[in-house]
Design an enzyme around this catalytic site. Structure first.
Site, PDB file in Angstrom:
ATOM      1  N   LEU A 471      -1.537   3.122   5.008  1.00  0.00           N
ATOM      2  CA  LEU A 471      -2.660   2.188   5.017  1.00  0.00           C
ATOM      3  C   LEU A 471      -2.246   0.779   5.410  1.00  0.00           C
ATOM      4  O   LEU A 471      -3.039   0.019   5.953  1.00  0.00           O
ATOM      5  CB  LEU A 471      -3.313   2.136   3.622  1.00  0.00           C
ATOM      6  CG  LEU A 471      -3.945   3.430   3.119  1.00  0.00           C
ATOM      7  CD1 LEU A 471      -4.397   3.265   1.680  1.00  0.00           C
ATOM      8  CD2 LEU A 471      -5.127   3.822   4.001  1.00  0.00           C
ATOM      9  N   GLY A 474       2.807  -3.974   2.374  1.00  0.00           N
ATOM     10  CA  GLY A 474       2.776  -5.128   1.488  1.00  0.00           C
ATOM     11  C   GLY A 474       4.134  -5.774   1.394  1.00  0.00           C
ATOM     12  O   GLY A 474       5.109  -5.330   2.012  1.00  0.00           O
ATOM     13  N   GLY A 475       4.203  -6.833   0.632  1.00  0.00           N
ATOM     14  CA  GLY A 475       5.459  -7.551   0.490  1.00  0.00           C
ATOM     15  C   GLY A 475       6.533  -6.726  -0.188  1.00  0.00           C
ATOM     16  O   GLY A 475       7.723  -6.982  -0.007  1.00  0.00           O
ATOM     17  N   PHE A 476       6.137  -5.732  -0.999  1.00  0.00           N
ATOM     18  CA  PHE A 476       7.105  -4.925  -1.727  1.00  0.00           C
ATOM     19  C   PHE A 476       7.221  -3.503  -1.187  1.00  0.00           C
ATOM     20  O   PHE A 476       7.905  -2.671  -1.754  1.00  0.00           O
ATOM     21  CB  PHE A 476       6.726  -4.858  -3.223  1.00  0.00           C
ATOM     22  CG  PHE A 476       6.888  -6.166  -3.920  1.00  0.00           C
ATOM     23  CD1 PHE A 476       7.948  -7.008  -3.623  1.00  0.00           C
ATOM     24  CD2 PHE A 476       5.971  -6.568  -4.874  1.00  0.00           C
ATOM     25  CE1 PHE A 476       8.101  -8.217  -4.277  1.00  0.00           C
ATOM     26  CE2 PHE A 476       6.116  -7.778  -5.526  1.00  0.00           C
ATOM     27  CZ  PHE A 476       7.188  -8.606  -5.225  1.00  0.00           C
ATOM     28  N   GLY A 477       6.532  -3.210  -0.095  1.00  0.00           N
ATOM     29  CA  GLY A 477       6.652  -1.886   0.470  1.00  0.00           C
ATOM     30  C   GLY A 477       5.343  -1.364   1.020  1.00  0.00           C
ATOM     31  O   GLY A 477       4.296  -1.998   0.898  1.00  0.00           O
ATOM     32  N   VAL A 479       1.941   1.128   1.690  1.00  0.00           N
ATOM     33  CA  VAL A 479       0.901   1.741   0.874  1.00  0.00           C
ATOM     34  C   VAL A 479       0.316   2.909   1.664  1.00  0.00           C
ATOM     35  O   VAL A 479       0.001   2.771   2.849  1.00  0.00           O
ATOM     36  CB  VAL A 479      -0.211   0.734   0.522  1.00  0.00           C
ATOM     37  CG1 VAL A 479      -1.287   1.403  -0.331  1.00  0.00           C
ATOM     38  CG2 VAL A 479       0.360  -0.474  -0.204  1.00  0.00           C
ATOM     39  N   LYS A 493       1.308   3.091  -3.753  1.00  0.00           N
ATOM     40  CA  LYS A 493       2.139   1.937  -3.419  1.00  0.00           C
ATOM     41  C   LYS A 493       3.595   2.358  -3.615  1.00  0.00           C
ATOM     42  O   LYS A 493       4.047   2.561  -4.734  1.00  0.00           O
ATOM     43  CB  LYS A 493       1.787   0.755  -4.324  1.00  0.00           C
ATOM     44  CG  LYS A 493       2.640  -0.478  -4.109  1.00  0.00           C
ATOM     45  CD  LYS A 493       2.206  -1.578  -5.078  1.00  0.00           C
ATOM     46  CE  LYS A 493       3.099  -2.794  -4.966  1.00  0.00           C
ATOM     47  NZ  LYS A 493       2.706  -3.855  -5.917  1.00  0.00           N
ATOM     48  N   ASP A 590      -0.358 -14.239  -7.146  1.00  0.00           N
ATOM     49  CA  ASP A 590      -0.312 -13.823  -5.740  1.00  0.00           C
ATOM     50  C   ASP A 590      -1.703 -13.418  -5.251  1.00  0.00           C
ATOM     51  O   ASP A 590      -1.860 -12.409  -4.569  1.00  0.00           O
ATOM     52  CB  ASP A 590       0.680 -12.673  -5.563  1.00  0.00           C
ATOM     53  CG  ASP A 590       1.129 -12.526  -4.103  1.00  0.00           C
ATOM     54  OD1 ASP A 590       0.999 -13.506  -3.341  1.00  0.00           O
ATOM     55  OD2 ASP A 590       1.608 -11.442  -3.735  1.00  0.00           O
TER      56      ASP A 590
END
EC number: 2.7.11.1
Length: 783
Positions: A471, A474-477, A479, A493, A590
């Site tokens: 999809l 994101g900043g952490f990986g 999705v 996520k 955030d």
């Protein structure tokens, strides 16, 4: 000798008259106050004279604050009989009446003597303005008993010391009436008045229609005003005796100015004067949200602003008209699922907590009866539908009984009250069995915290984490979209192995979001941990994230103005829940367009709590040496000094509001005329009365009320002000978005110049900037 004594008395009387005439706060009998003249209270707090409000040319006799720069009128004598020139004169007659004359020497307004005063006791009446803002008529030499006082006849303002309520002996009812407009003090459409029927309570009405009800006093506060709490500004008091019932307040610090005003739009709000800003600051509102709308959910319905839909039937009741209820029309309310067994004596009571008590106009009360006796009295009367303590202090005492339908109920997260609702005994047994099963399930869920899904299950659901299921990033990986074996669609996520979100952030996100339940927050369904793999499973939102709409040239047209403003309101409600209404006090840290998801109906869902921080119950701020967030959304004090607070989230919200309105990103914004970012550009346009120019052209056709859009821009600018103290709390933001309360002018925003973002002031900070300008960043501050 006798002639000498008479002469002596005449000299004393003449000397006293001269002294009174020289006093700046007093008018003596037959002395005239003309237009252009004023009298000022002894301490210089209030002034009486003639004025014209706003752009009006009409003249009125009024009282206003003397020591502040902004003329704020607190009382008007001739509000419905204006003068049309400068000919007005005020006199106090020998019979103790204040009389206002026009150019033809006709009385256009006069005071009425207090019902308790005796004209026979009149001697040398004078009029005086006190430092409380009270204009009084009294006998010379008697400063205790007033013949007449303005505080007995208020207009739109509730001042300290005023008895706001009803005197049963004299029949005097002191209530507020709004101005017709901000420049027209004539009687407006709104009143806020004490109703003594049953247990007394205040009703805010528009003409004859009830808009809001405070609920009865419970010993600590009105049950419909949970935000009314002890504070350092004023001390409130409620008095209820056989002679009178009233609400009043006194200043803790006389140097602090505060007032309660019923505005022309019906908003009943408290303000305090901020000297360094030279303006009135919003402090408290009687109405908080749509659940305060009188009898929104009908009979036996209860409103909870954190639920969707907001209305639901009390336990033991069902919707009277299910079709209308589903469609969002709750006005017909609810009916009993099982009829009462009154004749058989087999009824019981279900305790419901944290409520605004129902309308008490058809209630009965006893201030001293204990709760057990209260229950017995209710059971003996078949028309009694509920009971509650009269006073909740010291474990509760007294008794209130309700007869007939229960209306205008709402639920709170705190400061609500217990209500015992009458139900058939068979209904109570059914509810107890259901409650036992629910409690058992909840205990199991609390023990497990969240459902655990193994790696194989998640991998199968996402087709092996295929690119087709991805999809976004994101900043952490990444999705992924997934479909569980049961057919439920989910969003997974998957934290990258090089992700900056460590074990601490992962645990934090699980603990936080598992405890949060709100219609504007994304719901977490489970998690997966397998060696270095860490994943969170959320409910799937088919419309993905907000940024995929507002920053896309084609898809932005799918979000017309009504949808955008509802998204803004939804985000505001979600943030208010995090800051004030959840079990924890949470700073998101955030908030940005990509972290706001949209469900199938375009309702906003705040997501990604990996950076969120919890605060103690009374805390509102904290510090960190590890600054994390997203450029363009972080507040100045957080990005530069590592200082974050609830106001840091407010800043991010303000940025998001301006992005939603304009369809432009704050970070990377470009304009040929200047080097400002979106915040600076919006502020500049606002100062030049051109704020409408920042509106996204994609919403032009759907924007039928330009004033609403300009108001939203105004609110966004208030949220991004440089100084955190200037920014409103989210509770105020929600109120501003849902009402017509007056807005302060915004001050300079933080980080409004894109080119001078922070590099000149933070040479000691080691910046670690990710390659994607719109991903989350992490700054390590060695201090």
């Amino acid at each position: 000798m006798e002639a000498t004594n008479v002469l002596h008395l005449l000299i004393i009387s003449l000397f006293s008259t001269i002294l009174l005439a020289q006093a700046t706060d007093i008018l003596i009998a037959n002395q005239t106050l003309k237009d252009g003249d004023t009298i000022v209270s002894q301490g210089g707090s209030f002034e009486v004279g003639f004025f014209s409000p706003g752009g009006s040319r009409n003249r009125y006799l009024g009282i206003w604050y003397k020591k502040i720069s902004l003329q704020t009128v607190v009382w008007v004598a001739n509000r419905d009989s204006p003068l049309y020139d400068l000919s007005g004169t005020l006199k106090v007659s020998e019979n103790g009446s204040l009389c206002l004359f026009n150019d033809r020497n006709h009385i256009i307004w006069s005071s009425s003597s207090s019902p308790s005063s005796q004209k026979a006791s009149l001697r040398n009446p004078i009029v005086q303005i006190l430092d409380t803002g009270n204009l009084v008529v009294r006998n010379s030499g008697d400063d205790q008993d007033y013949i007449w006082q303005s505080l007995d006849y208020p207009g739109d303002m509730f001042l300290p010391g005023m008895k706001y309520g009803l005197n049963f002996v004299t029949g005097l009812n002191r209530f507020l009436t709004s101005w017709r407009a901000i420049d027209d003090p004539s009687t407006g459409n709104y009143t806020n008045k004490m109703d003594p029927n049953g247990v007394p309570q205040f009703f805010l009405k528009k003409n004859s229609v009830v808009v809001f009800r405070t609920g009865p006093w419970n010993g600590l506060r009105f049950t419909g005003m949970p935000n009314l709490k002890p504070n350092p500004i004023y001390r409130y008091e409620y008095v209820f005796t056989e002679e009178e019932v009233y609400y009043t307040y006194k200043l803790e610090n006389p140097s602090v100015l505060t007032r309660m005003q019923l505005n022309p739009n019906g908003a009943l709000q408290r303000y305090t004067w901020v000297d360094n800003l030279q303006s009135w600051n919003f402090y408290l509102s009687a109405m908080m949200d749509s659940c305060d709308q009188y009898t929104l959910c009908g009979s036996y319905g209860s409103c909870n602003i954190n639920e969707s839909p907001a209305c639901r039937c009390l336990k033991g009741f069902v919707a009277k008209t299910p079709q209308a209820w589903v469609a969002g029309d709750w006005s017909e309310g609810c009916v009993r699922r099982v009829k009462l067994d009154c004749g058989k004596g087999e009824d019981g009571f279900l305790k419901i907590s944290k409520l605004k008590l129902p309308d008490t106009r058809t209630s009965w009360y006893d201030k001293n009866m204990d709760l057990n006796e209260c229950k017995k009295v209710c059971l003996r009367n078949c028309t009694c539908s509920a009971y509650s303590p009269f006073d909740i202090r010291d474990g509760g005492k007294g008794c209130i009984l309700w007869f007939g339908d229960l209306i205008d109920i709402r639920e709170y997260n705190e400061n609500g009250q217990d209500l015992y609702v009458r139900l058939a005994s068979s209904e109570i047994e059914t509810l107890q069995r259901e409650s036992s099963r629910v409690s058992s399930r909840k205990q199991e869920e609390e023990d497990l915290e969240l459902p655990f899904l193994d790696l194989d299950t998640v991998s199968e659901a996402t087709s092996g984490f295929s690119a087709g299921n991805k999809l976004g990033q994101g900043g952490f990986g990444p999705v992924y979209k997934g479909t569980l074996a049961c057919g439920q669609e989910v969003a997974v996520k998957r934290l990258s192995r090089t992700s900056r979100q460590g074990v601490e952030e992962f645990k934090n996100e699980i603990k936080l979001i598992a405890k949060l339940q709100h219609r504007n927050l994304v719901k977490i369904l489970g998690y997966c941990v397998d060696e270095e793999e860490r994943m969170l499973i959320y409910e799937y939102q088919p419309n993905k994230s907000l940024d995929s709409f507002i920053f896309d040239k084609e898809r932005r047209r799918e979000l017309d103005w009504p949808k955008r403003v509802e998204i803004i309101k939804g985000i505001a409600r979600g943030m208010l829940y995090l800051h004030e209404d959840s079990r924890l006090r949470i700073i998101h840290r955030d908030l940005k367009a990509s972290n706001v998801l949209l469900d199938s109906d375009m309702n906003a869902k705040i997501s990604d709590f990996g950076l969120a921080r919890t605060l103690g119950g009374d805390e509102t701020e904290a510090n960190t040496t590890r600054v994390v967030g997203t450029y363009g959304y972080m507040s100045p004090e957080y990005q530069i000094d590592g200082y974050f607070s609830l106001k840091s989230d407010v800043f991010s919200f303000g940025v998001l509001v301006l992005e939603i309105v304009s369809g432009r990103r704050n970070r990377g914004f470009r304009n040929e005329e200047h080097k400002l970012n979106l915040l600076g550009h919006a502020w500049r346009q606002f100062l030049e009365d051109k704020a409408y120019e920042i509106i996204d052209e994609a919403v032009n056709e759907s924007c039928t009320d330009i004033s609403e859009v300009l108001r939203v821009i105004h609110i966004g600018l208030l949220c991004v002000q440089q100084d955190p103290k200037d920014r409103p709390n989210m509770s105020v933001v929600v109120l501003m978005l849902s009402s017509e309360m007056l807005l302060l002018d915004p001050r300079q925003p933080g980080f409004f110049n894109e080119r001078n973002l922070l590099f000149s002031d933070t040479v000691s900070i080691n910046l670690e900037i990710p390659s994607n300008n719109f991903q989350t960043m992490s700054v390590i501050d060695p201090r």
